[in-house]
Design a protein around this motif. Structure first.
Motif, PDB file in Angstrom:
ATOM      1  N   ASP A   1      -0.840  24.447 -40.990  1.00 58.19           N
ATOM      2  CA  ASP A   1      -0.905  23.452 -39.945  1.00 58.19           C
ATOM      3  C   ASP A   1      -0.917  24.176 -38.456  1.00 58.19           C
ATOM      4  N   ASP A   2      -0.531  25.582 -38.646  1.00 56.13           N
ATOM      5  CA  ASP A   2      -0.493  26.262 -37.149  1.00 56.13           C
ATOM      6  C   ASP A   2      -1.684  26.917 -36.894  1.00 56.13           C
ATOM      7  N   ALA A   3      -2.867  26.703 -37.600  1.00 60.28           N
ATOM      8  CA  ALA A   3      -4.164  27.412 -37.367  1.00 60.28           C
ATOM      9  C   ALA A   3      -4.430  27.172 -36.059  1.00 60.28           C
ATOM     10  N   GLY A   4      -4.243  25.651 -35.683  1.00 56.93           N
ATOM     11  CA  GLY A   4      -4.894  25.536 -34.200  1.00 56.93           C
ATOM     12  C   GLY A   4      -4.051  26.359 -33.196  1.00 56.93           C
ATOM     13  N   LEU A   5      -2.764  26.435 -33.152  1.00 52.37           N
ATOM     14  CA  LEU A   5      -2.016  27.194 -32.405  1.00 52.37           C
ATOM     15  C   LEU A   5      -2.410  28.767 -32.259  1.00 52.37           C
ATOM     16  N   TYR A   6      -2.847  29.322 -33.786  1.00 49.09           N
ATOM     17  CA  TYR A   6      -3.315  30.556 -33.740  1.00 49.09           C
ATOM     18  C   TYR A   6      -4.727  30.580 -33.065  1.00 49.09           C
ATOM     19  N   PHE A   7      -5.581  29.734 -32.849  1.00 44.23           N
ATOM     20  CA  PHE A   7      -6.820  29.909 -32.205  1.00 44.23           C
ATOM     21  C   PHE A   7      -6.606  30.052 -30.862  1.00 44.23           C
TER      22      PHE A   7
ATOM     23  N   MET B   1      -5.443  33.411 -30.089  1.00 38.77           N
ATOM     24  CA  MET B   1      -6.432  34.545 -30.797  1.00 38.77           C
ATOM     25  C   MET B   1      -6.988  35.568 -30.039  1.00 38.77           C
ATOM     26  N   TYR B   2      -7.454  35.075 -28.685  1.00 42.53           N
ATOM     27  CA  TYR B   2      -8.214  35.930 -27.795  1.00 42.53           C
ATOM     28  C   TYR B   2      -7.381  36.930 -27.151  1.00 42.53           C
ATOM     29  N   GLY B   3      -7.984  38.154 -26.666  1.00 45.26           N
ATOM     30  CA  GLY B   3      -7.224  38.985 -25.707  1.00 45.26           C
ATOM     31  C   GLY B   3      -7.129  40.389 -26.476  1.00 45.26           C
ATOM     32  N   ASN B   4      -7.148  41.364 -25.576  1.00 49.67           N
ATOM     33  CA  ASN B   4      -7.074  42.950 -25.802  1.00 49.67           C
ATOM     34  C   ASN B   4      -5.580  43.492 -26.028  1.00 49.67           C
ATOM     35  N   GLN B   5      -4.665  42.654 -25.949  1.00 52.62           N
ATOM     36  CA  GLN B   5      -3.122  43.202 -25.762  1.00 52.62           C
ATOM     37  C   GLN B   5      -2.295  42.292 -26.910  1.00 52.62           C
TER      38      GLN B   5
ATOM     39  N   LEU C   1       6.308  44.664 -33.457  1.00 49.05           N
ATOM     40  CA  LEU C   1       5.413  43.494 -32.959  1.00 49.05           C
ATOM     41  C   LEU C   1       5.887  42.133 -33.583  1.00 49.05           C
ATOM     42  N   THR C   2       6.026  40.978 -32.806  1.00 45.29           N
ATOM     43  CA  THR C   2       6.315  39.682 -33.252  1.00 45.29           C
ATOM     44  C   THR C   2       5.447  38.674 -32.899  1.00 45.29           C
ATOM     45  N   GLY C   3       5.457  37.368 -33.491  1.00 51.59           N
ATOM     46  CA  GLY C   3       4.684  36.288 -33.072  1.00 51.59           C
ATOM     47  C   GLY C   3       3.311  36.374 -33.022  1.00 51.59           C
ATOM     48  N   TRP C   4       2.737  35.779 -31.948  1.00 51.01           N
ATOM     49  CA  TRP C   4       1.267  35.871 -31.986  1.00 51.01           C
ATOM     50  C   TRP C   4       0.760  36.918 -31.268  1.00 51.01           C
ATOM     51  N   ASP C   5       1.479  38.029 -30.474  1.00 49.53           N
ATOM     52  CA  ASP C   5       0.903  39.356 -30.312  1.00 49.53           C
ATOM     53  C   ASP C   5       0.806  40.159 -31.516  1.00 49.53           C
TER      54      ASP C   5
ATOM     55  N   LEU D   1      -0.025  38.879 -34.749  1.00 47.10           N
ATOM     56  CA  LEU D   1      -1.139  38.453 -35.214  1.00 47.10           C
ATOM     57  C   LEU D   1      -2.299  38.700 -34.287  1.00 47.10           C
ATOM     58  N   ARG D   2      -2.115  38.789 -33.340  1.00 46.11           N
ATOM     59  CA  ARG D   2      -3.522  38.966 -32.465  1.00 46.11           C
ATOM     60  C   ARG D   2      -3.909  40.440 -32.692  1.00 46.11           C
ATOM     61  N   CYS D   3      -3.008  41.496 -32.572  1.00 42.33           N
ATOM     62  CA  CYS D   3      -3.306  42.852 -32.903  1.00 42.33           C
ATOM     63  C   CYS D   3      -3.865  43.050 -34.366  1.00 42.33           C
ATOM     64  N   ILE D   4      -3.264  42.324 -35.210  1.00 42.07           N
ATOM     65  CA  ILE D   4      -3.794  42.449 -36.688  1.00 42.07           C
ATOM     66  C   ILE D   4      -5.332  42.126 -36.653  1.00 42.07           C
ATOM     67  N   THR D   5      -5.412  40.834 -36.136  1.00 42.64           N
ATOM     68  CA  THR D   5      -7.103  40.132 -36.085  1.00 42.64           C
ATOM     69  C   THR D   5      -7.784  41.246 -35.562  1.00 42.64           C
ATOM     70  N   ASN D   6      -7.505  41.832 -34.235  1.00 40.25           N
ATOM     71  CA  ASN D   6      -8.332  42.623 -33.499  1.00 40.25           C
ATOM     72  C   ASN D   6      -8.706  43.972 -34.284  1.00 40.25           C
ATOM     73  N   TYR D   7      -7.786  44.535 -35.073  1.00 38.30           N
ATOM     74  CA  TYR D   7      -8.233  45.613 -36.081  1.00 38.30           C
ATOM     75  C   TYR D   7      -9.219  45.370 -36.928  1.00 38.30           C
ATOM     76  N   PHE D   8      -8.865  44.271 -37.741  1.00 41.17           N
ATOM     77  CA  PHE D   8      -9.676  43.947 -38.699  1.00 41.17           C
ATOM     78  C   PHE D   8     -11.026  43.418 -38.324  1.00 41.17           C
ATOM     79  N   THR D   9     -11.030  42.564 -37.110  1.00 40.70           N
ATOM     80  CA  THR D   9     -12.422  41.978 -36.861  1.00 40.70           C
ATOM     81  C   THR D   9     -13.193  42.545 -35.741  1.00 40.70           C
ATOM     82  N   ARG D  10     -12.628  43.515 -34.841  1.00 42.05           N
ATOM     83  CA  ARG D  10     -13.195  43.954 -33.406  1.00 42.05           C
ATOM     84  C   ARG D  10     -13.218  45.450 -33.604  1.00 42.05           C
ATOM     85  N   MET D  11     -12.574  46.090 -34.119  1.00 41.97           N
ATOM     86  CA  MET D  11     -12.302  47.631 -34.126  1.00 41.97           C
ATOM     87  C   MET D  11     -13.716  48.320 -34.214  1.00 41.97           C
ATOM     88  N   ARG D  12     -13.869  49.356 -33.295  1.00 41.82           N
ATOM     89  CA  ARG D  12     -14.901  50.352 -33.486  1.00 41.82           C
ATOM     90  C   ARG D  12     -14.045  51.874 -33.284  1.00 41.82           C
TER      91      ARG D  12
END
Length: 271
Positions: free
Chosen positions: A145-151, A154-158, A166-170, A172-183
């Motif tokens: 039910d927290d998916a909306g808060l995640y979105f 979600m955006y950002g480079n930090q 790391l904790t909280g949204w920072d 989760l955002r870092c994990i997301t960026n590695y898996f979906t944006r990294m080059r």
């Protein structure tokens, strides 16, 4: 039974269907999609419907464009000028399609085939065990039910680099960026987000995520998408780049995992 991993489709359904016809895909086979099922191409809605309709025959990981769609649907982001997502957002079956997409993982591992699929990559500082664990942290929130808060967050480079603290949204955002944006990244896992070129034009201090000699997943077989300018050439043992820029007029690429044979279909041209 054969397993075919396919690079970023991005709404190029005609090419996907032609590719599956080329490999004589049957109901006994499995299809893996490396993420970015949607956006930029002409048939994102039909691609989602096709993928969902394959049921147990398909394995999908989420890409940045897939997450962007979910964020727009949640009201957490606005479409960009180049997005081609309106047809999905106004579809009568929008909700079941988006709910299915939200259930998909960031990482898929098959212990029998000994292959791991991600969209962008796995940072050199993580073991496969760690990558599995961290992906589950995001997946649990996406399916809750927290998916909306995640979105919303979600955006950002930090933060630009992983720390165990790391904790909280920072986190989760870092994990997301590695898996979906990294080059490109550094040996310590610091991310570089601007460069989308091939590996020969790496920014100073950065290298392709898969190129580090002490990368902790060196002995693991990985298929990934996201990086069209690689043109399917990671030139690294056990690392297979499958995004060959179909939506930009390149090709759509599949690899049969059992023997690592490559199959390609030319794009009809959208760029």
């Amino acid at each position: 039974m054969a397993t075919y991993a396919v690079g970023d489709v991005q709404g190029c359904l005609d090419e996907l269907l032609s590719l599956l016809e080329l490999v004589s895909f049957t109901e006994d086979d499995q299809l893996w999609l490396t993420g970015d099922l949607v956006n930029r191409g002409p048939a994102s809605l039909e691609t989602l419907r096709f993928a969902k309709g394959l049921g147990r025959q398909i394995r999908v990981v989420l890409g940045n464009h897939d997450l962007h769609l979910l964020a727009i649907a949640n009201g957490s982001a606005k479409p960009s000028r180049k997005d081609t997502l309106d047809e999905i957002l106004s579809a009568p079956d929008r909700e079941p399609l988006l709910d299915w997409l939200r259930q998909q993982p960031l990482l898929h591992h098959d212990s029998k085939l000994k292959f791991t699929m991600v969209h962008a990559g796995i940072p050199p500082i993580w073991t496969l065990k760690q990558a599995k664990s961290y992906s589950r942290e995001v997946e649990e929130v996406l399916r809750s039910d927290d998916a909306g808060l995640y979105f919303d967050q979600m955006y950002g480079n930090q933060p630009g680099r992983w720390e165990d603290s790391l904790t909280g949204w920072d986190r989760l955002r870092c994990i997301t960026n590695y898996f979906t944006r990294m080059r490109f990244c550094s040996a310590e896992g610091e991310l570089e987000f601007k460069a989308k070129s091939g590996p020969d034009k790496a920014p100073d201090g950065f290298h392709p995520w898969y190129s580090f000699p002490d990368r902790k997943t060196q002995k693991k077989a990985i298929v990934f998408g996201h990086w069209a300018s690689l043109e399917g050439k990671a030139n690294t043992d056990n690392v297979h780049a499958l995004d060959t820029g179909c939506v930009w007029g390149g090709t759509l690429t599949a690899m049969r995992l059992e023997d690592r044979k490559i199959f390609r279909i030319a794009s009809v041209g959208y760029a």
